[in-house]
Write a protein that holds these residues in place. Structure first.
Motif, PDB file in Angstrom:
ATOM      1  N   GLY A  94      19.088  43.238  89.687  1.00  0.00           N
ATOM      2  CA  GLY A  94      19.583  44.243  88.743  1.00  0.00           C
ATOM      3  C   GLY A  94      20.806  44.996  89.219  1.00  0.00           C
ATOM      4  N   GLY A  95      21.345  44.616  90.368  1.00  0.00           N
ATOM      5  CA  GLY A  95      22.535  45.279  90.886  1.00  0.00           C
ATOM      6  C   GLY A  95      23.774  44.925  90.079  1.00  0.00           C
ATOM      7  N   ALA A  96      24.533  45.938  89.724  1.00  0.00           N
ATOM      8  CA  ALA A  96      25.749  45.734  88.924  1.00  0.00           C
ATOM      9  C   ALA A  96      26.806  45.020  89.759  1.00  0.00           C
ATOM     10  CB  ALA A  96      26.279  47.064  88.432  1.00  0.00           C
ATOM     11  N   LEU A  97      27.361  43.930  89.188  1.00  0.00           N
ATOM     12  CA  LEU A  97      28.406  43.168  89.869  1.00  0.00           C
ATOM     13  C   LEU A  97      29.766  43.341  89.205  1.00  0.00           C
ATOM     14  CD1 LEU A  97      26.414  39.856  90.439  1.00  0.00           C
ATOM     15  CD2 LEU A  97      26.835  41.702  92.082  1.00  0.00           C
ATOM     16  N   ALA A  98      29.789  43.290  87.871  1.00  0.00           N
ATOM     17  CA  ALA A  98      31.061  43.397  87.155  1.00  0.00           C
ATOM     18  C   ALA A  98      30.797  43.813  85.713  1.00  0.00           C
ATOM     19  CB  ALA A  98      31.822  42.072  87.190  1.00  0.00           C
ATOM     20  N   HIS A  99      31.827  44.388  85.122  1.00  0.00           N
ATOM     21  CA  HIS A  99      31.788  44.839  83.731  1.00  0.00           C
ATOM     22  C   HIS A  99      32.986  44.212  83.020  1.00  0.00           C
ATOM     23  CE1 HIS A  99      32.842  47.732  80.502  1.00  0.00           C
ATOM     24  NE2 HIS A  99      31.544  47.776  80.343  1.00  0.00           N
ATOM     25  N   PHE A 100      32.772  43.764  81.801  1.00  0.00           N
ATOM     26  CA  PHE A 100      33.810  43.079  81.031  1.00  0.00           C
ATOM     27  C   PHE A 100      33.875  43.702  79.640  1.00  0.00           C
ATOM     28  CE2 PHE A 100      34.697  39.284  78.204  1.00  0.00           C
ATOM     29  CZ  PHE A 100      35.997  39.056  78.599  1.00  0.00           C
ATOM     30  N   GLU A 101      35.060  44.043  79.218  1.00  0.00           N
ATOM     31  CA  GLU A 101      35.260  44.539  77.859  1.00  0.00           C
ATOM     32  C   GLU A 101      36.261  43.625  77.175  1.00  0.00           C
ATOM     33  OE1 GLU A 101      35.603  48.872  76.728  1.00  0.00           O
ATOM     34  OE2 GLU A 101      37.637  48.181  76.276  1.00  0.00           O
ATOM     35  N   VAL A 102      35.928  43.217  75.960  1.00  0.00           N
ATOM     36  CA  VAL A 102      36.796  42.316  75.218  1.00  0.00           C
ATOM     37  C   VAL A 102      36.920  42.793  73.784  1.00  0.00           C
ATOM     38  CG1 VAL A 102      34.893  40.718  74.665  1.00  0.00           C
ATOM     39  CG2 VAL A 102      37.241  39.881  74.638  1.00  0.00           C
ATOM     40  N   VAL A 103      38.131  42.704  73.260  1.00  0.00           N
ATOM     41  CA  VAL A 103      38.371  42.961  71.840  1.00  0.00           C
ATOM     42  C   VAL A 103      38.577  41.605  71.179  1.00  0.00           C
ATOM     43  CG1 VAL A 103      39.898  44.022  70.128  1.00  0.00           C
ATOM     44  CG2 VAL A 103      39.411  45.216  72.287  1.00  0.00           C
ATOM     45  N   GLU A 104      37.746  41.344  70.194  1.00  0.00           N
ATOM     46  CA  GLU A 104      37.823  40.093  69.439  1.00  0.00           C
ATOM     47  C   GLU A 104      38.317  40.426  68.033  1.00  0.00           C
ATOM     48  OE1 GLU A 104      35.782  36.690  70.585  1.00  0.00           O
ATOM     49  OE2 GLU A 104      37.145  37.587  72.041  1.00  0.00           O
ATOM     50  N   VAL A 105      39.325  39.704  67.596  1.00  0.00           N
ATOM     51  CA  VAL A 105      39.893  39.875  66.258  1.00  0.00           C
ATOM     52  C   VAL A 105      39.496  38.659  65.433  1.00  0.00           C
ATOM     53  CG1 VAL A 105      42.041  40.034  64.929  1.00  0.00           C
ATOM     54  CG2 VAL A 105      41.828  41.228  67.120  1.00  0.00           C
ATOM     55  N   PHE A 106      39.126  38.901  64.200  1.00  0.00           N
ATOM     56  CA  PHE A 106      38.770  37.779  63.336  1.00  0.00           C
ATOM     57  C   PHE A 106      40.036  37.154  62.774  1.00  0.00           C
ATOM     58  CE2 PHE A 106      34.798  39.490  64.201  1.00  0.00           C
ATOM     59  CZ  PHE A 106      33.900  38.454  64.022  1.00  0.00           C
ATOM     60  N   PHE A 107      40.023  35.830  62.751  1.00  0.00           N
ATOM     61  CA  PHE A 107      41.211  35.034  62.498  1.00  0.00           C
ATOM     62  C   PHE A 107      40.884  33.959  61.475  1.00  0.00           C
ATOM     63  CE2 PHE A 107      43.945  31.411  63.814  1.00  0.00           C
ATOM     64  CZ  PHE A 107      45.189  32.027  63.806  1.00  0.00           C
ATOM     65  N   ASP A 108      41.775  33.808  60.508  1.00  0.00           N
ATOM     66  CA  ASP A 108      41.615  32.774  59.485  1.00  0.00           C
ATOM     67  C   ASP A 108      42.352  31.526  59.949  1.00  0.00           C
ATOM     68  OD1 ASP A 108      42.018  31.097  57.204  1.00  0.00           O
ATOM     69  OD2 ASP A 108      41.619  32.815  55.899  1.00  0.00           O
ATOM     70  N   ASN A 109      41.594  30.479  60.207  1.00  0.00           N
ATOM     71  CA  ASN A 109      42.201  29.228  60.692  1.00  0.00           C
ATOM     72  C   ASN A 109      43.087  28.555  59.652  1.00  0.00           C
ATOM     73  OD1 ASN A 109      41.469  28.826  63.411  1.00  0.00           O
ATOM     74  ND2 ASN A 109      39.383  28.359  62.785  1.00  0.00           N
ATOM     75  N   THR A 110      42.914  28.891  58.390  1.00  0.00           N
ATOM     76  CA  THR A 110      43.722  28.283  57.333  1.00  0.00           C
ATOM     77  C   THR A 110      45.077  28.967  57.214  1.00  0.00           C
ATOM     78  OG1 THR A 110      41.700  27.736  56.133  1.00  0.00           O
ATOM     79  CG2 THR A 110      43.754  27.648  54.889  1.00  0.00           C
ATOM     80  N   THR A 111      45.065  30.312  57.149  1.00  0.00           N
ATOM     81  CA  THR A 111      46.321  31.056  56.990  1.00  0.00           C
ATOM     82  C   THR A 111      46.988  31.367  58.320  1.00  0.00           C
ATOM     83  OG1 THR A 111      45.243  33.222  57.057  1.00  0.00           O
ATOM     84  CG2 THR A 111      45.448  32.140  54.880  1.00  0.00           C
TER      85      THR A 111
END
Length: 133
Positions: A94-111
């Protein structure tokens, strides 16, 4: 509470000349965890998909070869077109090793442009965020 999305083991080939896990392998583990997070929600197929816009890793404690880690995730901000996710990597004790924050944007594969997040995905993310708080 956050959800377990991935368990991973670090091997000798993940380590650098100092004997600890190289940063590139933390990034790969968190990338895999991001993929597993979306797969767990059934997201990633179709024309509207999440893509990474920004990510940041904070290293808390050294990891070495043989370290087995678990990565938990939770949404911390849900917008109309994007979501911020937090991932916590810990060892088996249970020891903390790393923290990751990510921003995900939704993307239209067609346009090939950003798109509004599908409502069913937004509802699932909001439910996870509420459960985690």
């Amino acid at each position: 509470m956050s959800r377990l999305v991935l368990t991973h083991v670090f091997h000798p080939w993940h380590c650098d000349h100092f004997g600890h896990v190289n940063t590139r392998h933390y990034a790969a583990a968190f990338d895999d965890a991001t993929f597993a997070f979306w797969a767990g929600l059934g997201v990633g197929q179709g024309s509207i998909v999440p893509v990474t816009a920004r990510q940041m890793i904070t290293y808390q404690t050294e990891s070495t070869s043989g370290t087995v880690v678990s990565i938990h995730a939770k949404p911390v901000r849900v917008g109309d077109k994007s979501v911020t996710l937090e991932f916590a990597m810990s060892d088996l004790a249970g020891g903390a090793l790393a923290h990751f924050e990510v921003v995900e944007v939704f993307f239209d594969n067609t346009t090939r442009q950003s798109a509004k997040m599908p409502e069913n995905v937004r509802a699932a993310l909001n439910a996870l965020a509420e459960a985690a708080s």
